[in-house]
Design an enzyme around this catalytic site. Structure first.
Site, PDB file in Angstrom:
ATOM      1  N   ARG A 117     128.106 -28.214 -20.702  1.00 57.34           N
ATOM      2  CA  ARG A 117     126.663 -28.097 -20.452  1.00 57.34           C
ATOM      3  C   ARG A 117     126.362 -26.767 -19.430  1.00 57.34           C
ATOM      4  NH1 ARG A 117     128.505 -32.214 -15.223  1.00 57.34           N
ATOM      5  NH2 ARG A 117     129.839 -30.767 -14.080  1.00 57.34           N
ATOM      6  N   GLU A 156     121.484 -30.842 -11.665  1.00 53.14           N
ATOM      7  CA  GLU A 156     121.969 -29.483 -11.099  1.00 53.14           C
ATOM      8  C   GLU A 156     121.681 -28.547 -11.797  1.00 53.14           C
ATOM      9  OE1 GLU A 156     126.205 -30.364 -10.053  1.00 53.14           O
ATOM     10  OE2 GLU A 156     125.554 -31.661  -9.063  1.00 53.14           O
ATOM     11  N   CYS A 166     115.309 -13.602 -22.733  1.00 50.25           N
ATOM     12  CA  CYS A 166     114.983 -13.966 -21.314  1.00 50.25           C
ATOM     13  C   CYS A 166     114.680 -12.268 -21.127  1.00 50.25           C
ATOM     14  CB  CYS A 166     116.453 -14.178 -20.704  1.00 50.25           C
ATOM     15  SG  CYS A 166     116.889 -15.958 -20.844  1.00 50.25           S
ATOM     16  N   GLU A 315     124.299 -37.894  -5.507  1.00 44.31           N
ATOM     17  CA  GLU A 315     125.434 -38.105  -6.060  1.00 44.31           C
ATOM     18  C   GLU A 315     126.611 -37.437  -5.054  1.00 44.31           C
ATOM     19  OE1 GLU A 315     126.516 -35.283  -8.885  1.00 44.31           O
ATOM     20  OE2 GLU A 315     125.275 -36.020 -10.407  1.00 44.31           O
ATOM     21  N   TRP A 323     137.275 -30.971  -8.995  1.00 39.26           N
ATOM     22  CA  TRP A 323     137.474 -30.043  -8.979  1.00 39.26           C
ATOM     23  C   TRP A 323     138.080 -29.325  -7.504  1.00 39.26           C
ATOM     24  CZ3 TRP A 323     133.720 -29.186  -5.603  1.00 39.26           C
ATOM     25  CH2 TRP A 323     132.880 -29.877  -5.007  1.00 39.26           C
ATOM     26  N   GLU A 363     136.374 -35.375 -16.662  1.00 42.38           N
ATOM     27  CA  GLU A 363     136.615 -35.875 -14.966  1.00 42.38           C
ATOM     28  C   GLU A 363     137.062 -37.416 -15.091  1.00 42.38           C
ATOM     29  OE1 GLU A 363     132.209 -35.410 -14.813  1.00 42.38           O
ATOM     30  OE2 GLU A 363     132.145 -33.742 -13.399  1.00 42.38           O
TER      31      GLU A 363
HETATM   32  C1  GLA Z   1     128.191 -32.669 -10.324  1.00 42.97           C
HETATM   33  C2  GLA Z   1     127.145 -32.989 -12.179  1.00 42.97           C
HETATM   34  C3  GLA Z   1     127.921 -34.648 -11.797  1.00 42.97           C
HETATM   35  C4  GLA Z   1     129.534 -34.475 -12.141  1.00 42.97           C
HETATM   36  C5  GLA Z   1     129.449 -34.213 -10.770  1.00 42.97           C
HETATM   37  C6  GLA Z   1     131.471 -34.738 -10.040  1.00 42.97           C
HETATM   38  O1  GLA Z   1     127.639 -33.203  -9.486  1.00 42.97           O
HETATM   39  O2  GLA Z   1     125.529 -33.637 -11.752  1.00 42.97           O
HETATM   40  O3  GLA Z   1     127.496 -34.473 -13.020  1.00 42.97           O
HETATM   41  O4  GLA Z   1     130.103 -33.920 -12.495  1.00 42.97           O
HETATM   42  O5  GLA Z   1     129.522 -33.047 -10.446  1.00 42.97           O
HETATM   43  O6  GLA Z   1     131.143 -34.061  -8.727  1.00 42.97           O
HETATM   44 ZN    ZN Z   2     118.106 -16.463 -22.773  1.00 39.73          ZN
END
Ligand code: GLA
Ligand code: ZN
Length: 675
Positions: A117, A156, A166, A315, A323, A363
């Site tokens: 992702r 994020e 690019c 969050e 992690w 997760e």
């Molecule tokens: C990030 C992501 C979430 C999740 C958390 C896990 O903040 O935005 O989707 O993966 O990490 O800590």
């Molecule tokens: Zn690119």
């Protein structure tokens, strides 16, 4: 300041988090349970659709939104508002299969395979078109729903892309920046060195791992470009949602200490700043209250990007994350403490990743409000529920703000430039930690501090601390002079004003661009110490402070000397100076002096600036949120023992008790005192 709540419909603080009902279509019973349990835990918001693209659009042009309408309806009827994400954080397989240009290329020039992702090409017109399509569909189905209160752009945003699209954009960006004149770029990047001169902009490649990565100008400009390009991408999404739903505010979640993007640039495009707070608490390398101070510093960075406005903690993890090197569970009471810290620092929200643990994949062991056990009587659930009650008790604080009169300068491109210095030591530059140590010391004095980029207005403040301001943006030196001239108290350190915006060294003495006049000194040499080396700063009042890592040898012109070195061949030469300039004072600290000793200088500055400071027990964090006629003081006991704080008066909203002078706090206890 007038009180302005981020979410008027919520009438208080927002309590919620990521919710992924689309992972549970086969379990309608669980979805029913979720709503009941959310109400029990005092949840009033859910963030939906962060990674739902493959459910929304399982095949190109085939849509599936009924479930979303249904869930937003259900939540709304139960008093739970939706923050709706655009789903561009991760892509369905068909998209990558059919349009490989949307997949990123790495810094060796290899195209990624499908998967993971947060990895789209920011330049790809196809990706933008597909994202635009899906957002249009989302709006068609649920954009006007009264339950939807905010857009959450992607997730994020991060990373870099080295694809041909690019690269072309990078070349155009540079041509634009250097007026289509390659000789300007060659001069700015000092390209005669190692025969690096370019003939044309289209010869320039980004800093590939196996290519040109020794050109400091190129390295820095690539980071600036990546920010610019990500921002352009983000703006392309914002433009669509603003056109279709002009009344909904927009945010995008930032990450703690993320070094890849200059968030200050992105911040200008967002209505509200939000970030994901995952402090590594109870680790084996620092005290608990120090970890809390680190997190407080991150809150301050985020808050300060929009001065005078609350921010959002988008969050956080109930329990643990999955992690870290060691994913220790939150000790009892810590969930409330760290959540309240966000509010104390100016957040109007406490949000989680995530509501319910997923059964499978990456997760599955990440903390959530609801565990695989599925019960509402777990320790974690009860702590969340308890917090929900506490947040209601302090709902009046929503919309109030922190008014800081001191600021710390923290620049991303200064940080990039420092990290890329070929010199000093690879291991001890530690820009983030140095900034944090100064912030912490102000925190311990109970002095509220903003953390701002050097292009924000200095005149809002009475004290400015500028740690390691190595690279000066145009105009910064003059604005610092104006700040001091008008009566400001300024402190800068070793490594100030060495290079300009292109990383060309200033000639005629550091700190450059006229700052040596402001500080009344010239820094002639900088000594890098081995980890076992130390020196000492001996102050004129007889006190002293240990010096580690860096020591500059100063020539003093017209400043007064506050301390000299105690050792080495530069023994007895100046290390700390102060220069009266106009109505203010410019302090220069030529070496990395122990944080605890810096405190004395900060107290002196506060006294000169007329800023009050507090006597707080070590580990007690203090903040004050205000608006016209309302003030709330937050006291957080970030220690493992009970403490007594003096000079506190008012009513503690969390237990409705009057406080007359003495406030006693148990381990991890919080007080929110209405004045
Ligand atoms: C990030 C992501 C979430 C999740 C958390 C896990 O903040 O935005 O989707 O993966 O990490 O800590
Ligand atoms: Zn690119």
């Amino acid at each position: 300041m007038e009180k302005k709540s981020l979410f008027p419909v919520i009438n208080g603080l927002l309590h919620g988090g990521d919710y992924n009902p689309d992972q549970w279509f086969d379990r309608p019973d669980i979805l029913e349970e979720d709503i009941r349990m959310m109400k029990k835990a005092g949840i009033n918001s859910a963030t939906l659709g962060v990674f739902s693209w493959s459910i929304y659009e399982p095949l190109e042009g085939e849509y599936n939104f009924e479930w979303l309408v249904d869930i937003i309806d259900k939540l709304y009827k139960n008093g739970i508002y939706t923050i709706l994400s655009t789903p561009s954080g991760a892509r369905p397989a068909w998209l990558d299969e059919k349009y490989p240009e949307v997949m990123r290329v790495d810094n060796y020039g290899h195209r990624n395979h499908h998967g993971e992702r947060h990895n789209h090409c920011m330049s790809s017109p196809v990706y933008r078109e597909k994202v635009s399509n899906i957002i249009h569909k989302l709006v068609e189905y649920v954009g006007k729903h009264p339950g939807v209160i905010m857009w959450h752009i992607s997730n994020e945003l991060s990373g870099e892309c080295f694809c041909p699209l690019c690269i072309k954009r990078f070349q155009n960006y540079l041509a634009d920046k250097f007026d289509n004149d390659i000789s300007k770029l060659n001069h700015a990047w000092w390209n005669t060195f190692w025969s690096h001169n370019y003939n044309r902009f289209d010869q320039i490649e980004p800093p590939f791992k196996n290519g040109e990565n020794t050109n400091l100008g190129l390295n820095l400009e690539w980071k600036r470009f990546t920010t610019w390009n990500m921002n352009e991408y983000m703006k392309s999404e914002i433009k669509i949602v603003k056109e279709l739903t002009p009344n909904l505010p927009v945010t995008s979640n930032f990450m703690q200490f993320y070094g890849g993007l200059d968030y200050n640039v992105l911040a200008d495009e967002l209505d509200v700043i939000s970030w994901d707070s995952y402090p590594e608490l109870h680790n084996n390398y620092e005290k608990f209250y120090e970890s809390m101070e680190r997190n407080s510093f991150c809150h301050a960075i985020m808050r300060s990007m929009k001065r005078g406005k609350p921010f959002m903690m988008m969050e956080s993890a109930p329990g643990f994350v999955n992690w870290l090197p060691y994913n220790k569970v939150r000790r009892p009471g810590v969930h409330k403490l760290s959540s309240m810290q966000a509010v104390a620092c100016g957040s109007d929200t406490v949000q989680y990743f995530q509501w319910r643990k997923g059964r499978g994949s990456f997760e599955q062991y990440h903390g959530a409000v609801v565990d695989h056990l599925g019960k509402d009587d777990t320790r974690i659930f009860k702590e969340v529920e308890d917090l929900g009650i506490a947040l209601k008790k302090i709902s009046k604080t929503a919309g109030t703000i922190i008014e800081a009169k001191t600021a710390l300068l923290y620049d991303w491109d200064n940080k990039w430039a420092i990290e890329d210095i070929k010199g000093l030591s690879k291991n001890t530059k530690n820009y983030d930690n140095v900034c944090l140590s100064f912030y912490s010391e102000f925190l311990r004095l109970g002095i509220e501090m903003d953390v701002i980029s050097s292009d924000r207005d200095f005149l809002n403040y009475d004290i400015i601390i500028a740690p390691m301001l190595y690279m000066l943006r145009p105009g910064v030196a003059d604005r610092l002079k104006a700040f001091v001239n008008k009566g400001g108290q300024l402190l800068a350190t070793y490594l100030t004003g060495y290079v300009d915006i292109n990383q060309l060294c200033y000639l005629g003495g550091f700190p450059g661009d006229g700052l040596n006049e402001l500080f009344g000194i010239i820094s002639e040499e900088i000594d890098t110490l081995y980890p076992d080396d130390k020196n000492i700063a001996e102050f004129t009042d007889g006190s002293s402070g240990i010096i580690k890592d860096y020591a500059e040898i100063l020539r003093v012109n017209n400043a007064s000397v506050l301390a000299t070195y105690g050792q080495d061949f530069y023994k007895c030469t100046p290390v700390v100076t102060a220069n009266n300039y106009g109505k203010g004072t410019a302090y220069y600290v030529g070496a990395r002096i122990a944080q605890s000793k810096m405190r004395d200088i900060f107290i002196q500055m506060a006294q000169k600036a007329g800023i009050e400071y507090k006597k707080l027990p070590l580990g007690v964090e203090y903040h004050k949120r205000t608006t016209d006629g309302e003030s709330y003081e937050f006291y957080l006991n970030n220690t493992e023992s009970s403490v007594v704080v003096e000079d506190v008066n008012g009513t503690n909203l969390l237990n409705d008790k009057k406080v007359n002078g003495i406030l006693e706090l148990e381990k991890y206890e919080i007080a929110v005192v209405e004045l």
